[in-house]
Design an enzyme around this catalytic site. Structure first.
Site, PDB file in Angstrom:
ATOM      1  N   ARG A 191     -39.947  32.752  38.850  1.00 51.20           N
ATOM      2  CA  ARG A 191     -40.227  31.477  39.507  1.00 51.20           C
ATOM      3  C   ARG A 191     -39.950  31.574  41.013  1.00 51.20           C
ATOM      4  O   ARG A 191     -38.934  32.091  41.428  1.00 51.20           O
ATOM      5  CB  ARG A 191     -39.339  30.399  38.875  1.00 51.20           C
ATOM      6  CG  ARG A 191     -39.635  28.988  39.305  1.00 51.20           C
ATOM      7  CD  ARG A 191     -38.672  28.022  38.632  1.00 51.20           C
ATOM      8  NE  ARG A 191     -39.018  26.652  38.930  1.00 51.20           N
ATOM      9  CZ  ARG A 191     -38.676  26.016  40.051  1.00 51.20           C
ATOM     10  NH1 ARG A 191     -37.987  26.662  40.979  1.00 51.20           N
ATOM     11  NH2 ARG A 191     -39.018  24.754  40.246  1.00 51.20           N
ATOM     12  N   THR A 243     -34.908  42.148  43.487  1.00 47.66           N
ATOM     13  CA  THR A 243     -33.842  41.179  43.709  1.00 47.66           C
ATOM     14  C   THR A 243     -33.236  41.366  45.089  1.00 47.66           C
ATOM     15  O   THR A 243     -33.247  42.461  45.635  1.00 47.66           O
ATOM     16  CB  THR A 243     -32.741  41.301  42.636  1.00 47.66           C
ATOM     17  OG1 THR A 243     -31.733  40.317  42.872  1.00 47.66           O
ATOM     18  CG2 THR A 243     -32.103  42.684  42.639  1.00 47.66           C
ATOM     19  N   ARG A 244     -32.731  40.249  45.645  1.00 47.59           N
ATOM     20  CA  ARG A 244     -31.974  40.281  46.897  1.00 47.59           C
ATOM     21  C   ARG A 244     -30.628  39.578  46.708  1.00 47.59           C
ATOM     22  O   ARG A 244     -29.951  39.270  47.678  1.00 47.59           O
ATOM     23  CB  ARG A 244     -32.744  39.614  48.043  1.00 47.59           C
ATOM     24  CG  ARG A 244     -33.429  38.329  47.696  1.00 47.59           C
ATOM     25  CD  ARG A 244     -33.989  37.626  48.924  1.00 47.59           C
ATOM     26  NE  ARG A 244     -33.179  36.489  49.297  1.00 47.59           N
ATOM     27  CZ  ARG A 244     -33.309  35.275  48.780  1.00 47.59           C
ATOM     28  NH1 ARG A 244     -34.230  35.044  47.857  1.00 47.59           N
ATOM     29  NH2 ARG A 244     -32.538  34.292  49.176  1.00 47.59           N
TER      30      ARG A 244
END
Length: 571
Positions: A290, A196-197
């Protein structure tokens, strides 16, 4: 040395022993020295600690060409992303194959010594098309490649002398070897990693929990804390949010570790790259959702990659990468069930509650309530603390246009009106004033013009960061430098670009200083609009032609725009 463990296979650790490090530090005083950029520091750290195994240094040309053409190194190993040391042409002349160079951080600390084994000038358009499937500079990695990266690439083996220093969140910073040992001690034989960012909200938490249950694995939250996409929430805020999320997890099931990666936002290739990196960190499974690592829409408004292209590419190489993909669709909150479920499992008769990212940011910006089904109150409070409503944020109004277009006059009128409103400190950074006070030694070459605008952007970002208003009025003729200024300032607050689009013939008629006449006569060289181009902004927040309105009317129009964007409020 190469470490072989049951977690992730062979790990290429490039750090030398203390005795060799002392010798290299002495020898480095006589070597050509290159100060690593922010992205290069990230790459070097992962090259040295084994995060980029099997790489042992920056790629040679044969490896680079193989990666571009078929995602394979010269020896046939799968690797999807070029890892290159880009340098200036001037430095490259000092770094012929067979020499050694010293790689230093911004403070001048020696991080590594590199044996230069290859030197070449890349075809950057080819690299952009092969790796990112586009040459559109709206793609952040393409923009970096075409407008920021050095002209020459160097390849060769690295010898690590000292790890890059991190003063923040040191209890969450694990090297691949340290994380593998941590898993071994706890007996975590199956570990699923979540990339994640962004801050994590409830949908992300439910997605990771479902992945852990499905794979019967422990969970590693592994956020990127190197370079991400311009405009992303900085990692300091994100890590504090992750800490709140971590408290919601059952004990001994979940671990947080920070990844010092410089993302390229390369979609499918990047997703495959992320999977290989997580294998090196000892994970057995990797969540891919996605549009993994997609940068959003391009100049044509269309996304660069399909929503499930990343999953398809990883699946294609599933037998080779040594880590199993866990594919996931978006999660939806079903009101009747009061829980999140995968979007494809929602029945037609069920009511789904949805809060888009745009709507979430609007509510955050305007102080509107955010429902607990969307995010934890502690995470929302952390984000509100770091991102106050827009009317409390600093902002920059950045004028650009030809000499004589009316920028300075409108900027001064705006300054007076903002000071009349009150509530913020207002600073005017006029082009002529900045030239006198900050850039008196600079000429008017493209390089010097860029340095001048870069200085203006730096000062404006500091003013914005501290809640003030910066009004900038340089000519700023080049698109790339204006983009850099925008990216820098939008990380700190608001940015409003105003193109003062007064035509050249009108500017020449005004010519109070006689500059155009001198340029036409050849007395002034590289004058914008005469023998040096002005690249008009394509999508400014406002475009103003001073033939059609007075400075007072123009300033009032800008105030209305600022009010519409939420940065100012009428008393």
């Amino acid at each position: 040395m190469d470490l072989i463990t049951p977690y992730g296979g062979t790990l290429c650790d490039r750090y030398v022993d203390e005795s060799t490090a002392r010798e290299l530090k002495e020898q480095a005083q006589e070597m050509p020295s290159w100060d690593l950029t922010e992205r290069q520091i990230c790459d070097v750290e992962l090259l040295l600690n084994g995060g980029f195994s099997p790489l042992t240094g920056f790629m040679r040309q044969a490896d680079y060409d193989g990666v571009l053409d078929n995602m394979r190194l010269a020896d046939g190993q799968l690797w999807p992303m070029p890892i290159t040391l880009d340098v200036s042409e001037a430095f490259a002349e000092q770094a012929a194959p067979g020499t050694r160079i010293a790689l230093r951080d911004a403070e001048g600390v020696l991080i590594a010594v590199m044996d230069v084994e290859d030197r070449w000038t890349p075809d950057k358009a080819r690299e952009a098309q092969q790796v990112f499937a586009t040459t559109d500079v709206a793609h952040p990695a393409v923009n970096y490649l075409m407008n920021r990266a050095g002209a020459v690439y160097l390849g060769g083996t690295l010898h690590g002398v000292e790890s890059p220093v991190h003063y923040d969140f040191r209890n969450y910073r694990y090297s691949p070897a340290e994380l593998r040992e941590y898993f071994r001690k706890l007996g975590w034989n199956r570990v699923v990693a979540f990339q994640t960012r962004n801050p994590m909200h409830r949908a992300h938490v439910e997605l990771t929990r479902m992945a852990a249950r499905q794979t019967e694995a422990n969970l590693l939250i592994h956020p990127v804390v190197g370079m991400t996409r311009p405009g992303d929430v900085d990692h300091y805020v994100r890590v504090r949010c992750y800490e709140h999320v971590l408290r919601q997890a059952p004990e001994q099931t979940t671990q947080l570790s920070l990844l010092p990666l410089a993302m390229r936002m390369g979609g499918p290739r990047e997703a495959l790259w992320h999977a290989i990196i997580r294998r090196n960190y000892g994970c057995t499974h990797f969540i891919v959702g996605r549009d993994h690592a997609g940068p959003g829409p391009g100049s044509d408004g269309e996304d660069f990659y399909g929503p499930y292209d990343a999953q398809e590419l990883i699946q294609k190489y599933a037998d080779e990468i040594g880590i199993e993909m866990v594919p996931f669709q978006a999660m939806s909150f079903v009101e009747d069930r009061a829980e999140y479920v995968p979007a494809d499992e929602v029945r037609e008769d069920e009511e789904v509650l949805n809060l888009s990212g745009t709507e979430f940011r609007r509510r955050l910006r305007e102080g509107v309530d955010i429902p607990e089904w969307f995010s934890y109150p502690e995470v929302v409070a952390e984000l509100r603390r770091s991102f106050p409503p827009r009317h409390q944020q600093g902002f920059t109004v950045f004028f650009t246009g030809l000499s004589g277009s009316g920028k300075s006059t409108i900027a001064n009128a705006l300054r007076v009106k903002l000071m009349e409103l009150g509530g913020r400190a207002v600073t005017l950074l006029d082009g002529d004033i900045v030239r006198k006070e900050l850039s008196s030694e600079l000429g008017f070459s493209r390089e010097h013009r860029d340095i001048n605008v870069q200085r203006i952007g730096f000062v404006a970002s500091e003013i914005t960061k501290n809640g003030g208003c910066a009004i900038c009025a340089p000519i700023a003729p080049y698109t790339d430098m204006r983009r850099r200024v925008r990216e820098r300032i939008e990380d700190a607050g608001g940015f409003l670009e105003i193109h003062v689009a007064t035509p050249l013939e009108t500017c020449e008629k005004r010519d109070r200083k006689g500059l155009y006449a001198k340029a036409r006569a050849g007395l002034i060289k590289e004058f914008t609009g005469i023998d040096d181009p002005y690249e008009e902004p394509e999508h400014p927040e406002l475009r103003i032609d001073t033939r059609e309105m007075s400075p007072d009317e123009a300033a009032h129009r800008i105030l209305l725009k600022l009010e519409g964007m939420g940065f100012i409020r009428n008393p």
